[in-house]
Design a protein around this motif. Structure first.
Motif, PDB file in Angstrom:
ATOM      1  N   VAL A  55      48.556  35.217  53.714  1.00 15.08           N
ATOM      2  CA  VAL A  55      47.835  34.597  52.607  1.00 15.08           C
ATOM      3  C   VAL A  55      48.747  34.377  51.412  1.00 15.08           C
ATOM      4  O   VAL A  55      49.532  35.265  51.057  1.00 15.08           O
ATOM      5  N   LEU A  56      48.644  33.216  50.790  1.00 15.35           N
ATOM      6  CA  LEU A  56      49.282  32.972  49.498  1.00 15.35           C
ATOM      7  C   LEU A  56      48.167  32.828  48.471  1.00 15.35           C
ATOM      8  O   LEU A  56      47.203  32.091  48.696  1.00 15.35           O
ATOM      9  N   VAL A  57      48.301  33.524  47.357  1.00 14.75           N
ATOM     10  CA  VAL A  57      47.289  33.492  46.298  1.00 14.75           C
ATOM     11  C   VAL A  57      47.845  32.710  45.114  1.00 14.75           C
ATOM     12  O   VAL A  57      48.930  33.012  44.615  1.00 14.75           O
ATOM     13  N   ALA A  58      47.106  31.700  44.660  1.00 12.34           N
ATOM     14  CA  ALA A  58      47.481  30.934  43.472  1.00 12.34           C
ATOM     15  C   ALA A  58      46.420  31.152  42.403  1.00 12.34           C
ATOM     16  O   ALA A  58      45.230  30.906  42.652  1.00 12.34           O
ATOM     17  N   HIS A  59      46.827  31.596  41.221  1.00  3.62           N
ATOM     18  CA  HIS A  59      45.865  31.957  40.182  1.00  3.62           C
ATOM     19  C   HIS A  59      46.404  31.649  38.794  1.00  3.62           C
ATOM     20  O   HIS A  59      47.617  31.711  38.552  1.00  3.62           O
TER      21      HIS A  59
ATOM     22  N   LEU B 202      45.919  29.460  51.993  1.00  2.00           N
ATOM     23  CA  LEU B 202      46.153  29.340  50.554  1.00  2.00           C
ATOM     24  C   LEU B 202      44.835  29.615  49.833  1.00  2.00           C
ATOM     25  O   LEU B 202      43.866  28.874  49.993  1.00  2.00           O
ATOM     26  N   VAL B 203      44.801  30.682  49.030  1.00  2.00           N
ATOM     27  CA  VAL B 203      43.596  31.048  48.294  1.00  2.00           C
ATOM     28  C   VAL B 203      43.745  30.609  46.844  1.00  2.00           C
ATOM     29  O   VAL B 203      44.672  31.025  46.149  1.00  2.00           O
ATOM     30  N   LEU B 204      42.808  29.779  46.389  1.00  2.00           N
ATOM     31  CA  LEU B 204      42.772  29.311  45.008  1.00  2.00           C
ATOM     32  C   LEU B 204      41.665  30.066  44.285  1.00  2.00           C
ATOM     33  O   LEU B 204      40.498  29.976  44.666  1.00  2.00           O
ATOM     34  N   THR B 205      42.019  30.812  43.249  1.00  2.00           N
ATOM     35  CA  THR B 205      41.003  31.594  42.543  1.00  2.00           C
ATOM     36  C   THR B 205      40.228  30.751  41.532  1.00  2.00           C
ATOM     37  O   THR B 205      39.160  31.155  41.082  1.00  2.00           O
TER      38      THR B 205
ATOM     39  N   SER C 221      35.816  24.801  39.729  1.00  2.00           N
ATOM     40  CA  SER C 221      35.850  23.379  39.413  1.00  2.00           C
ATOM     41  C   SER C 221      35.843  23.101  37.917  1.00  2.00           C
ATOM     42  O   SER C 221      36.154  21.989  37.487  1.00  2.00           O
ATOM     43  N   ALA C 222      35.494  24.101  37.106  1.00  2.00           N
ATOM     44  CA  ALA C 222      35.544  23.939  35.657  1.00  2.00           C
ATOM     45  C   ALA C 222      36.899  24.355  35.095  1.00  2.00           C
ATOM     46  O   ALA C 222      37.123  24.273  33.894  1.00  2.00           O
ATOM     47  N   GLY C 223      37.796  24.797  35.974  1.00  2.00           N
ATOM     48  CA  GLY C 223      39.104  25.232  35.535  1.00  2.00           C
ATOM     49  C   GLY C 223      40.208  24.424  36.187  1.00  2.00           C
ATOM     50  O   GLY C 223      40.239  23.191  36.123  1.00  2.00           O
ATOM     51  N   ALA C 224      41.114  25.112  36.884  1.00  2.00           N
ATOM     52  CA  ALA C 224      42.299  24.457  37.433  1.00  2.00           C
ATOM     53  C   ALA C 224      42.083  23.830  38.800  1.00  2.00           C
ATOM     54  O   ALA C 224      42.927  23.081  39.282  1.00  2.00           O
TER      55      ALA C 224
ATOM     56  N   VAL D 227      41.294  28.072  50.837  1.00  2.00           N
ATOM     57  CA  VAL D 227      40.146  28.961  50.636  1.00  2.00           C
ATOM     58  C   VAL D 227      39.923  29.104  49.141  1.00  2.00           C
ATOM     59  O   VAL D 227      40.889  29.217  48.373  1.00  2.00           O
ATOM     60  N   GLY D 228      38.671  29.118  48.694  1.00  2.00           N
ATOM     61  CA  GLY D 228      38.390  29.217  47.268  1.00  2.00           C
ATOM     62  C   GLY D 228      37.452  30.338  46.905  1.00  2.00           C
ATOM     63  O   GLY D 228      36.459  30.578  47.596  1.00  2.00           O
TER      64      GLY D 228
END
Length: 396
Positions: free
Chosen positions: A180-184, A240-243, A246-249, A270-271
């Motif tokens: 898993v890669l986490v992008a935050h 790829l997990v995006l934290t 839709s109101a943010g990044a 994955v969100g």
């Protein structure tokens, strides 16, 4: 779509969220410290045949939260009307959105005979209320989702990053995902999301191949795109997990990452956020075939219809938390247990049926909620793993 992305860019330039600001202020994680003891208050001994005295702490006169406060009170009364063999003596206290007032009103409620407290809404107020009555043997069911205040006599009813991350990472592991890669974003919300994903991945045997934080601004996201692409290539991560929501990044990430070569047909996106709100989010290229978690929509729609029929307008999105609190109290008292409001009873493993399905409180003050796993397929939301209707085992 252009207007949607344009709005997102403007929001990022200002470094604020677009829309739903009340719910974010009310229940998104903020670092304030909080209870660390596990187990909650032992709770008062009650007579199940007598009305249960419940104190509802809400910011009725707060300029920014009056609407949600009204919905919370209405939902509590709707839940009371649904109880058949239990009587609730509900007493409402107006915190006015003040932390100090929440603490003093919690003490007043206990002096008035409250056997359990429902609310407050804001995390800092809930934390203060919990501290104020920590020696009074009274548990608090807060509307917050801030797990940093959970523990001791404070339980959080709001949906948490931890719960969502657990659902998604356990599903990913069952689908054969391994890295898993986490992008935050580098803000408090992003850090809470990052931590939740890391912990859930570890529990489910997934390796966290890389953690990529970025400045919460349009330039920050643009700069992060090649870094995320490079990390995906070098680590061989398959997920790829995006934290972000839709109101943010999320809109910019989901548009620019595929353009940079992070192909959603080869990498599982994955969100942690809801990708069906607003509806145009499902049109974003990076979210096609991606996964996110959501509660049972049929049950929520049923609650919304009943609420609207009773009160003439739709409920605030947080109203169901108040209904859930009363429903849990009612179910425990109806069983005839004199210790129905103790931590042991509140955290019983079977949980409760709430507005959005099954939920249960955990001994550490957090909660577990039944969620479905959804996929964006051809710009439509498709449920690929339905929400469980009940719990089995001790939970995560």
């Amino acid at each position: 779509m252009f207007a949607f992305l344009s709005s997102a860019r403007k929001a990022l330039t200002r470094c604020v969220f677009v829309g739903a600001t009340l719910s974010l202020a009310a229940c998104q994680p903020i670092s304030i410290g909080g209870g660390t003891n596990v187990g909650g208050g032992t709770g008062p001994t009650i007579d199940p045949s007598e009305p249960v005295r419940v104190a509802l702490l809400i910011p009725k006169s707060s300029a920014g939260a009056g609407t949600v406060a009204t919905s919370l009170e209405n939902a509590a009364r709707l839940a009371m009307a649904d109880l058949t063999n239990v009587k609730i003596d509900l007493r409402v206290y107006d915190t006015a959105g003040s932390t100090d007032k929440a603490a003093s009103l919690a003490q007043k409620a206990v002096a008035d005979g409250a056997q359990i407290i429902l609310g407050p809404l804001f995390a800092d107020a809930a934390n203060a209320a919990g501290v104020a009555v920590s020696e009074q043997n009274i548990n608090i069911l807060s509307f917050s989702n801030n797990t940093s205040i959970a523990g001791g006599n404070v339980f959080v009813l709001g949906p948490t990053f931890e719960n969502t991350a657990e659902r998604l990472m356990s599903f990913a592991a069952r689908q054969g995902k391994t890295k898993v890669l986490v992008a935050h974003p580098n803000n408090v919300e992003g850090q809470f999301g990052r931590n939740a994903v890391q912990q859930a991945a570890s529990r489910n045997g997934l390796a966290v191949a890389s953690v990529n934080g970025f400045e919460f601004s349009q330039p920050g996201i643009v700069a992060a795109i090649p870094e995320i692409k490079s990390a995906m290539d070098s680590t061989g991560a398959d997920t790829l997990v995006l934290t972000s929501n839709s109101a943010g990044a999320l809109p910019l990430l989901a548009q620019m990452l595929p353009e940079a070569g992070v192909n959603p047909s080869k990498i599982q996106y994955v969100g942690l956020g809801r990708w069906d709100v607003p509806a145009q989010t499902t049109e974003l290229p990076g979210l096609q075939n991606g996964w996110f978690a959501m509660p049972d929509q049929a049950m929520i729609q049923n609650f919304q219809a009943r609420y609207t029929q009773a009160y003439g307008s739709a409920p605030h999105q947080l109203a169901g938390l108040s209904y859930d609190g009363i429903a849990a109290i009612g179910a425990l008292v109806e069983a005839g247990n004199k210790k129905a409001l103790s931590a042991g009873a509140l955290t019983q493993g079977a949980g409760f049926q709430g507005v959005a399905g099954a939920f249960r409180l955990r001994p550490n003050g957090t909660n577990e909620r039944s969620l479905a796993v959804a996929m964006v397929r051809d710009k439509q939301v498709v449920i690929i793993d339905p929400a469980p209707t009940k719990f089995a085992g001790a939970g995560f």
